[in-house]
Design a protein around this motif. Structure first.
Motif, PDB file in Angstrom:
ATOM      1  N   ARG A  86      -1.076  -0.435 -16.974  1.00 30.03           N
ATOM      2  CA  ARG A  86      -2.427  -0.732 -16.382  1.00 30.03           C
ATOM      3  C   ARG A  86      -2.606  -0.625 -15.117  1.00 30.03           C
ATOM      4  N   LYS A  87      -3.713  -0.166 -14.790  1.00 33.59           N
ATOM      5  CA  LYS A  87      -4.118   0.317 -13.436  1.00 33.59           C
ATOM      6  C   LYS A  87      -4.432  -1.130 -12.684  1.00 33.59           C
ATOM      7  N   ASP A  88      -4.826  -2.015 -13.501  1.00 31.31           N
ATOM      8  CA  ASP A  88      -5.521  -3.371 -12.722  1.00 31.31           C
ATOM      9  C   ASP A  88      -4.231  -4.167 -12.695  1.00 31.31           C
ATOM     10  N   VAL A  89      -2.934  -4.027 -12.977  1.00 30.94           N
ATOM     11  CA  VAL A  89      -1.922  -5.195 -12.826  1.00 30.94           C
ATOM     12  C   VAL A  89      -1.865  -5.643 -11.400  1.00 30.94           C
ATOM     13  N   LYS A  90      -1.456  -7.016 -11.515  1.00 28.95           N
ATOM     14  CA  LYS A  90      -0.952  -7.661 -10.142  1.00 28.95           C
ATOM     15  C   LYS A  90       0.469  -7.545  -9.899  1.00 28.95           C
ATOM     16  N   ARG A  91       0.859  -6.758  -9.082  1.00 27.57           N
ATOM     17  CA  ARG A  91       2.179  -6.703  -8.684  1.00 27.57           C
ATOM     18  C   ARG A  91       3.043  -7.980  -8.065  1.00 27.57           C
ATOM     19  N   SER A  92       4.079  -8.077  -8.458  1.00 24.71           N
ATOM     20  CA  SER A  92       4.676  -9.385  -7.608  1.00 24.71           C
ATOM     21  C   SER A  92       5.362  -8.824  -6.367  1.00 24.71           C
ATOM     22  N   TYR A  93       5.281  -7.572  -6.284  1.00 25.86           N
ATOM     23  CA  TYR A  93       5.574  -7.065  -4.852  1.00 25.86           C
ATOM     24  C   TYR A  93       4.889  -6.048  -4.366  1.00 25.86           C
ATOM     25  N   VAL A  94       4.640  -5.646  -3.045  1.00 26.10           N
ATOM     26  CA  VAL A  94       3.973  -4.875  -2.537  1.00 26.10           C
ATOM     27  C   VAL A  94       5.067  -3.908  -1.649  1.00 26.10           C
ATOM     28  N   LEU A  95       4.829  -2.590  -1.983  1.00 30.67           N
ATOM     29  CA  LEU A  95       5.643  -1.396  -1.147  1.00 30.67           C
ATOM     30  C   LEU A  95       4.930  -1.050   0.043  1.00 30.67           C
ATOM     31  N   ASP A  96       5.659  -1.282   1.076  1.00 26.45           N
ATOM     32  CA  ASP A  96       5.210  -1.058   2.527  1.00 26.45           C
ATOM     33  C   ASP A  96       5.840   0.170   2.878  1.00 26.45           C
ATOM     34  N   HIS A  97       5.096   1.385   2.722  1.00 26.82           N
ATOM     35  CA  HIS A  97       5.955   2.794   3.120  1.00 26.82           C
ATOM     36  C   HIS A  97       5.778   2.862   4.335  1.00 26.82           C
ATOM     37  N   SER A  98       4.802   2.256   5.167  1.00 21.24           N
ATOM     38  CA  SER A  98       4.873   2.407   6.676  1.00 21.24           C
ATOM     39  C   SER A  98       6.011   1.730   7.407  1.00 21.24           C
ATOM     40  N   CYS A  99       6.677   0.633   6.787  1.00 13.47           N
ATOM     41  CA  CYS A  99       7.903  -0.265   7.461  1.00 13.47           C
ATOM     42  C   CYS A  99       8.900   0.538   7.050  1.00 13.47           C
ATOM     43  N   GLY A 101      11.918  -0.922   7.926  1.00 12.65           N
ATOM     44  CA  GLY A 101      12.688  -1.978   7.594  1.00 12.65           C
ATOM     45  C   GLY A 101      12.704  -2.313   6.086  1.00 12.65           C
ATOM     46  N   VAL A 102      14.019  -2.587   5.576  1.00 15.86           N
ATOM     47  CA  VAL A 102      13.906  -3.207   4.161  1.00 15.86           C
ATOM     48  C   VAL A 102      14.689  -4.522   3.973  1.00 15.86           C
ATOM     49  N   ASP A 103      14.203  -5.390   3.332  1.00 21.14           N
ATOM     50  CA  ASP A 103      14.383  -6.934   3.166  1.00 21.14           C
ATOM     51  C   ASP A 103      15.781  -6.964   2.299  1.00 21.14           C
ATOM     52  N   ILE A 104      16.776  -6.727   2.532  1.00 21.77           N
ATOM     53  CA  ILE A 104      18.029  -6.438   1.897  1.00 21.77           C
ATOM     54  C   ILE A 104      18.358  -7.697   0.951  1.00 21.77           C
ATOM     55  N   PRO A 107      16.061  -8.013  -4.056  1.00 18.18           N
ATOM     56  CA  PRO A 107      16.498  -6.920  -4.954  1.00 18.18           C
ATOM     57  C   PRO A 107      15.484  -5.869  -5.255  1.00 18.18           C
ATOM     58  N   VAL A 108      14.193  -6.346  -5.444  1.00 19.21           N
ATOM     59  CA  VAL A 108      13.276  -5.300  -5.709  1.00 19.21           C
ATOM     60  C   VAL A 108      13.106  -4.255  -4.627  1.00 19.21           C
ATOM     61  N   HIS A 109      13.085  -4.853  -3.430  1.00 20.34           N
ATOM     62  CA  HIS A 109      12.919  -4.125  -2.226  1.00 20.34           C
ATOM     63  C   HIS A 109      14.174  -3.042  -2.209  1.00 20.34           C
ATOM     64  N   ARG A 110      15.293  -3.575  -2.222  1.00 23.92           N
ATOM     65  CA  ARG A 110      16.845  -2.682  -2.346  1.00 23.92           C
ATOM     66  C   ARG A 110      16.542  -1.621  -3.450  1.00 23.92           C
ATOM     67  N   TYR A 111      15.797  -1.917  -4.632  1.00 21.15           N
ATOM     68  CA  TYR A 111      15.872  -1.104  -5.672  1.00 21.15           C
ATOM     69  C   TYR A 111      14.863   0.190  -5.242  1.00 21.15           C
ATOM     70  N   ASP A 112      13.663  -0.396  -4.745  1.00 21.82           N
ATOM     71  CA  ASP A 112      12.870   0.670  -4.454  1.00 21.82           C
ATOM     72  C   ASP A 112      13.335   1.547  -3.420  1.00 21.82           C
ATOM     73  N   ASP A 113      14.007   1.050  -2.279  1.00 20.62           N
ATOM     74  CA  ASP A 113      14.491   1.542  -1.153  1.00 20.62           C
ATOM     75  C   ASP A 113      15.567   2.977  -1.648  1.00 20.62           C
ATOM     76  N   LEU A 114      16.528   2.489  -2.285  1.00 26.56           N
ATOM     77  CA  LEU A 114      17.409   3.400  -3.022  1.00 26.56           C
ATOM     78  C   LEU A 114      16.899   4.315  -3.950  1.00 26.56           C
ATOM     79  N   TYR A 115      15.995   3.742  -4.823  1.00 27.90           N
ATOM     80  CA  TYR A 115      15.428   4.960  -5.732  1.00 27.90           C
ATOM     81  C   TYR A 115      14.583   5.870  -4.913  1.00 27.90           C
TER      82      TYR A 115
END
Length: 154
Positions: A86-99, A101-104, A107-115
């Motif tokens: 769904r387009k209107d889904v509320k995500r439990s995390y937000v990807l910050d592409h401008s930053c 730094g990754v909060d290691i 686990p979601v941030h680690r996954y997104d960065d590695l992916y």
């Protein structure tokens, strides 16, 4: 090319069992077919296909869509539209592409960065046979190192 059509087999009580035949081309002039059982419970709006696509991928297969269409269903029942589609889904995390730094610890941030980084590696590795070989070798080395870290907690 695929085509589906169904025949209805009514059980004494409970859900209706449809046998959906799927025809597909094998060669240039040859056709083959497979049969899939689809259970349809009209009172609960539940549909289940033996191919298991909804359970594995999270979207309905052509066999279920064929049965819903034949049953006169004009809309897909809402419980078959998972929140991830769904387009209107509320995500439990937000990807910050401008930053950078990754909060290691997350686990979601680690996954997104590695992916994101692996997609870059794949794009570079697919450009030629030589790059492909180098990429495979590097990935094997990375996996070996990860197994060592996992085993020895380095």
């Amino acid at each position: 090319m695929y085509s589906c059509y169904s025949t209805k087999h009514v059980s004494a009580d409970g859900p209706i069992t449809y046998i959906v035949k799927e025809e597909f081309e094998v060669g240039s002039n040859e056709k083959d077919s497979r049969a899939f059982d689809v259970l349809y419970n009209a009172s609960d709006l539940e549909v289940l296909c033996v191919c298991g696509l909804f359970n594995f991928r999270g979207y309905l297969c052509r066999h279920i869509l064929c049965v819903l269409n034949q049953s006169g269903m004009e809309e897909i029942p809402s419980h078959y539209i998972l929140s991830r589609w769904r387009k209107d889904v509320k995500r439990s995390y937000v990807l910050d592409h401008s930053c950078s730094g990754v909060d290691i610890k997350n686990p979601v941030h680690r996954y997104d960065d590695l992916y994101k980084r692996m997609v870059q590696v794949v794009e570079e590795g697919r450009q030629s046979q030589d790059r492909y070989k180098v990429t495979l070798q590097a990935l094997d080395e990375i996996l070996n190192k990860l197994h060592l870290v996992e085993d020895h907690q380095v």
